[in-house]
Design a protein around this motif. Structure first.
Motif, PDB file in Angstrom:
ATOM      1  N   LEU A  45      19.234  40.529   3.503  1.00 14.10           N
ATOM      2  CA  LEU A  45      20.459  40.157   4.214  1.00 14.10           C
ATOM      3  C   LEU A  45      21.567  39.819   3.217  1.00 14.10           C
ATOM      4  O   LEU A  45      22.704  40.272   3.364  1.00 14.10           O
ATOM      5  CB  LEU A  45      20.192  38.977   5.144  1.00 14.10           C
ATOM      6  N   TYR A  46      21.243  39.060   2.194  1.00 14.17           N
ATOM      7  CA  TYR A  46      22.213  38.689   1.165  1.00 14.17           C
ATOM      8  C   TYR A  46      22.782  39.942   0.490  1.00 14.17           C
ATOM      9  O   TYR A  46      23.985  40.096   0.344  1.00 14.17           O
ATOM     10  CB  TYR A  46      21.541  37.771   0.147  1.00 14.17           C
ATOM     11  N   GLU A  69      27.215  29.861   1.386  1.00 14.97           N
ATOM     12  CA  GLU A  69      26.405  29.644   2.584  1.00 14.97           C
ATOM     13  C   GLU A  69      24.914  29.778   2.278  1.00 14.97           C
ATOM     14  O   GLU A  69      24.109  28.948   2.704  1.00 14.97           O
ATOM     15  CB  GLU A  69      26.818  30.651   3.661  1.00 14.97           C
ATOM     16  N   PHE A  70      24.541  30.807   1.529  1.00 12.99           N
ATOM     17  CA  PHE A  70      23.134  30.995   1.193  1.00 12.99           C
ATOM     18  C   PHE A  70      22.635  29.866   0.292  1.00 12.99           C
ATOM     19  O   PHE A  70      21.521  29.373   0.469  1.00 12.99           O
ATOM     20  CB  PHE A  70      22.905  32.364   0.542  1.00 12.99           C
ATOM     21  N   ARG A  71      23.451  29.452  -0.678  1.00 15.38           N
ATOM     22  CA  ARG A  71      23.045  28.348  -1.565  1.00 15.38           C
ATOM     23  C   ARG A  71      22.874  27.053  -0.782  1.00 15.38           C
ATOM     24  O   ARG A  71      21.901  26.315  -0.981  1.00 15.38           O
ATOM     25  CB  ARG A  71      24.061  28.144  -2.677  1.00 15.38           C
ATOM     26  N   GLN A  72      23.825  26.772   0.096  1.00 17.26           N
ATOM     27  CA  GLN A  72      23.764  25.552   0.894  1.00 17.26           C
ATOM     28  C   GLN A  72      22.506  25.541   1.768  1.00 17.26           C
ATOM     29  O   GLN A  72      21.790  24.544   1.824  1.00 17.26           O
ATOM     30  CB  GLN A  72      25.009  25.432   1.765  1.00 17.26           C
ATOM     31  N   GLY A 130      30.328  25.260   7.788  1.00 16.94           N
ATOM     32  CA  GLY A 130      29.092  25.850   7.299  1.00 16.94           C
ATOM     33  C   GLY A 130      28.615  27.046   8.078  1.00 16.94           C
ATOM     34  O   GLY A 130      27.521  27.506   7.891  1.00 16.94           O
ATOM     35  N   LYS A 131      29.449  27.568   8.993  1.00 10.81           N
ATOM     36  CA  LYS A 131      29.035  28.722   9.789  1.00 10.81           C
ATOM     37  C   LYS A 131      30.017  29.861   9.569  1.00 10.81           C
ATOM     38  O   LYS A 131      31.203  29.643   9.405  1.00 10.81           O
ATOM     39  CB  LYS A 131      28.983  28.357  11.264  1.00 10.81           C
ATOM     40  N   PHE A 132      29.510  31.058   9.611  1.00  9.67           N
ATOM     41  CA  PHE A 132      30.357  32.234   9.495  1.00  9.67           C
ATOM     42  C   PHE A 132      31.063  32.507  10.809  1.00  9.67           C
ATOM     43  O   PHE A 132      30.520  32.268  11.866  1.00  9.67           O
ATOM     44  CB  PHE A 132      29.538  33.484   9.179  1.00  9.67           C
TER      45      PHE A 132
END
Length: 96
Positions: A19-20, A45-48, A88-90
Motif C-alpha cells: 500500500l505504501y 501517516e504511515f510512521r505515526q 491524522g486521516k487522509f
C-alpha cells in the motif's frame, strides 16, 4: 516495519508495504508540488500509525488497510490532484 535481512515479512506487513509503495507510485504521476505534498502526508501517516498501533491489533490494521486502499483508488482518478491529512486521516481533494 523493522524486519531485518534474515526475517520474513508477514502477510499483513507485505500488504502495508505494498500500500505504501502504491501511494508513492501514484504520487509520481502528479505534479511536482502535489507529489511532494502526497509523499510527505503518506510518510507521516504511515510512521505515526507504526508507532501508535500495536502490531497485534489486526482488526485495526486491516481497517486501516481497507481505508488506505480506498484512498489510493481515489488518488488514482484523473481528477484527483492531491491528498490532505486532517486529524491524522487522509481525505481526497479533487480538482473542480
Amino acid at each position: 516495519m523493522g524486519a531485518s535481512r534474515g526475517q520474513k515479512l508477514s502477510g499483513i506487513q507485505k500488504q502495508v508495504l505494498s500500500l505504501y509503495r502504491g501511494f508513492l507510485r501514484t504520487a509520481r504521476c502528479k505534479s511536482p508540488e502535489n507529489r511532494s505534498h502526497i509523499e510527505s502526508i503518506v510518510s507521516a501517516e504511515f510512521r505515526q500509525n507504526s508507532k501508535l498501533i500495536d502490531r497485534k491489533n489486526f482488526l485495526h490494521i486491516e481497517y486501516l488497510l481497507r481505508r488506505g486502499k480506498k484512498q489510493l483508488d481515489q488518488l488514482k482518478t484523473v481528477d484527483s490532484v492531491m491528498l490532505s491529512s486532517s486529524n491524522g486521516k487522509f481525505s481526497d481533494t479533487t480538482k473542480r
